[in-house]
Design a protein around this motif. Structure first.
Motif, mmCIF file in Angstrom:
data_model
loop_
_atom_site.group_PDB
_atom_site.id
_atom_site.type_symbol
_atom_site.label_atom_id
_atom_site.label_comp_id
_atom_site.label_asym_id
_atom_site.label_seq_id
_atom_site.Cartn_x
_atom_site.Cartn_y
_atom_site.Cartn_z
ATOM 1 N N SER A 19 0.747 -1.146 -0.093
ATOM 2 C CA SER A 19 0.102 0.059 0.116
ATOM 3 C C SER A 19 0.798 1.217 -0.044
ATOM 4 O O SER A 19 0.269 2.354 -0.611
ATOM 5 N N TYR A 43 3.136 1.188 -4.126
ATOM 6 C CA TYR A 43 2.356 1.050 -5.067
ATOM 7 C C TYR A 43 1.436 2.097 -5.311
ATOM 8 O O TYR A 43 0.967 2.865 -4.203
ATOM 9 N N GLY A 44 0.736 2.663 -6.353
ATOM 10 C CA GLY A 44 -0.079 3.681 -6.526
ATOM 11 C C GLY A 44 0.451 4.819 -7.010
ATOM 12 O O GLY A 44 1.685 5.183 -6.782
ATOM 13 N N GLU A 45 -0.511 5.807 -7.431
ATOM 14 C CA GLU A 45 0.039 7.321 -7.607
ATOM 15 C C GLU A 45 0.757 8.053 -6.688
ATOM 16 O O GLU A 45 1.311 8.818 -6.804
ATOM 17 N N GLU A 46 0.351 7.544 -5.379
ATOM 18 C CA GLU A 46 0.671 8.137 -3.999
ATOM 19 C C GLU A 46 1.766 7.256 -3.344
ATOM 20 O O GLU A 46 2.399 7.723 -2.276
ATOM 21 N N GLY A 47 2.258 6.309 -4.078
ATOM 22 C CA GLY A 47 3.368 5.201 -3.576
ATOM 23 C C GLY A 47 4.886 5.785 -3.623
ATOM 24 O O GLY A 47 5.347 6.707 -4.443
#
Length: 295
Positions: free
Chosen positions: A77, A80-84
């Motif tokens: 969490s 990864y992801g755009e805020e990772g």
């Protein structure tokens, strides 16, 4: 390592909070992130440093990114992801994951970071909350030699010992060995104390005698008396040991190995979880055998 080195620390639990604090006291430039903003705010009030509202914002521009969260899902969490983390790290960034995870996740993240031009170490720790607070952690690392050497000034702020075990995932495998040994020792210690209590022996005397012989262990020296008093609030919760033993059993299963003691002890811990003792210290195994009033 220059003191102006920029460090991001992701995860301010019972381990991460003091570990990030040691880095701040060593005069590194530290930016923290925690899923609970209140904990990050408290850290900033306690130590010198900055805080950010997402893992990516904390990691942006950092020379070194450190992570210490809960389990595989928690790690993913924040990576990864755009805020990772992976959305912002640059070539040359060193990423160190101090979370106890599966070895497969460590290998996955090592590859992901390498594809972005960075370096990755899986570096789980042992020593508990007291070790983190006192800067006395043992650090088990997996990764390249160059990444390990680059991490040494960081490890020196909160560790008492560190070792490179091999390629990515090796640190997590060593931590599994550590957890298996602890689980077996605690179950044996619990059974021994149950017999000692039922026999009317003085636990303090028993502890001193055994500490001088082959039964000596960290758990005996540091937990025997508290266990006998029914005191089980020392930081490393049963929830985390159930999680860790799950990784151990999965890894062993993939290699065709049976771990009967680990499987049994995990079952005992799951009983304690169901009984509402999930946040108790792992030494609470004794409570299955002896009620607090009896000790």
């Amino acid at each position: 390592m220059p003191k102006h080195t920029k460090i991001a620390f992701i995860g301010l639990g019972v381990m991460g909070f003091p570990m990030a604090g040691h880095l701040s006291k060593a005069e590194f430039s530290v930016t923290v992130y925690n899923r609970s903003p209140a904990k990050a705010e408290l850290w900033q009030q306690t130590y010198r440093g900055e805080r950010q509202s997402t893992p990516g914002l904390a990691a942006a521009g950092a020379d070194i990114v450190l992570v210490c969260v809960g389990n595989d899902e928690d790690v993913r969490s924040v990576f990864y992801g755009e805020e990772g983390i992976l959305a912002v790290i640059q070539p040359g960034t060193l990423v160190i994951d101090h979370t106890t995870t599966s070895a497969d996740l460590a290998r996955e993240l090592s590859q992901a970071v390498a594809e972005l031009g960075g370096q990755f170490l899986d570096a789980p720790v042992s020593g508990g909350q007291a070790g983190a607070v006192n800067g006395q952690l043992s650090i088990m690392a997996g990764g390249t030699e160059s990444a390990f050497v680059a991490a040494l000034p960081i490890f020196g702020t909160y560790g008492k010992g560190w070792q490179l075990l091999g390629p990515a995932g090796s640190g997590q495998l060593c931590k599994m060995v550590n957890q298996l040994c602890i689980a077996g020792i605690l179950q044996g210690l619990s059974e021994g104390l149950a017999l000692a209590l039922a026999s009317g022996l003085d636990i303090g005397t028993v502890q001193k005698v055994l500490a001088g012989g082959a039964a000596q262990s960290w758990q005996l020296e540091n937990r025997a008396l508290t266990m006998a008093r029914g005191e089980y609030d020392f930081g490393f919760a049963i929830d985390w040991m159930v999680k860790d033993l799950g990784y151990c059993l999965d890894e062993a299963g993939s290699k065709g190995l049976a771990l009967p003691v680990a499987a049994q002890v995990q079952g005992f811990y799951q009983e304690l979880q169901a009984d509402g003792q999930n946040r108790c210290d792992t030494s609470a195994l004794l409570s299955r055998l002896v009620k607090p009033s009896e000790s």
